[in-house]
Design an enzyme around this catalytic site. Structure first.
Site, PDB file in Angstrom:
ATOM      1  N   CYS A  97     -17.303 -18.262  -9.359  1.00  0.00           N
ATOM      2  CA  CYS A  97     -16.064 -19.022  -9.470  1.00  0.00           C
ATOM      3  C   CYS A  97     -16.224 -20.223 -10.406  1.00  0.00           C
ATOM      4  O   CYS A  97     -16.396 -20.059 -11.605  1.00  0.00           O
ATOM      5  CB  CYS A  97     -15.591 -19.417  -8.070  1.00  0.00           C
ATOM      6  SG  CYS A  97     -13.847 -19.837  -7.974  1.00  0.00           S
ATOM      7  N   HIS A  98     -16.184 -21.448  -9.878  1.00  0.00           N
ATOM      8  CA  HIS A  98     -16.402 -22.653 -10.678  1.00  0.00           C
ATOM      9  C   HIS A  98     -17.887 -23.029 -10.772  1.00  0.00           C
ATOM     10  O   HIS A  98     -18.243 -23.967 -11.464  1.00  0.00           O
ATOM     11  CB  HIS A  98     -15.629 -23.840 -10.087  1.00  0.00           C
ATOM     12  CG  HIS A  98     -14.160 -23.804 -10.366  1.00  0.00           C
ATOM     13  ND1 HIS A  98     -13.312 -22.948  -9.705  1.00  0.00           N
ATOM     14  CD2 HIS A  98     -13.395 -24.499 -11.233  1.00  0.00           C
ATOM     15  CE1 HIS A  98     -12.075 -23.136 -10.145  1.00  0.00           C
ATOM     16  NE2 HIS A  98     -12.101 -24.061 -11.072  1.00  0.00           N
TER      17      HIS A  98
END
Length: 165
Positions: A97-98
């Site tokens: 994800c991030h």
């Protein structure tokens, strides 16, 4: 596993339990050992070891979960050095994800294939990676995924990388 405030719950707990189920001992690493960090929804996780005390040679791999926590993690030079050490030693670096924000700041994405949450695609590309929109991308010791929906593939491929090394 790196932890910090505002982490995405599933991206910490799903891999943590999946790796334990596969026979691994998972250690949480944060800026301050013993400190409790809270998720986006307030769910707590305690850092067992600090960045300063962690050594890549003591572990088989590193998991970097997403949420907003990676923006906090990448502010610590020692965390970035740990990522570089894991990479230099050819050990698993799994980031979802991030989480690749930490990889961007560590300089480990240059000339690598990777994916991430779509909102940080430009950051990943600007860090030198060849970005792909895939549920999981494996480039040697580097495993990346886009979002919580990709966690089954992310964990499966991450465990394969650890077992192969």
């Amino acid at each position: 596993m790196f932890v910090d405030n505002v982490y995405q719950e599933m991206e910490v707990w799903y891999p943590l339990f999946r790796f334990i189920e596969a026979g691994a001992k998972v250690v949480t690493i944060g800026a301050v050992a013993g400190q409790t960090y809270t998720s986006k929804l307030g769910y707590p996780v305690k850092a067992e070891v600090s960045y300063d005390d962690a050594k890549a040679e003591d572990f088989d791999g590193l998991i970097i979960p997403g949420g907003y926590a990676p923006d906090h993690i990448r502010r610590h030079e020692r965390a970035l050095q740990l990522v570089r050490d894991f990479d230099r030693q050819g050990k698993l670096i799994a980031s979802i994800c991030h989480g690749p924000w930490v990889l961007c700041s560590s300089g480990t994405l240059k000339s690598r294939r990777a994916t991430s949450f779509f909102a940080i695609k430009d950051d990943v590309i600007n860090a030198g990676a060849r970005w792909e929109d895939s549920e999981v991308v494996v480039d040697g010791n580097l495993v990346t995924s886009r979002k919580p929906d990709d966690l089954p593939a992310f964990c499966r491929e991450s465990i394969k990388v650890v077992l192969a090394s």
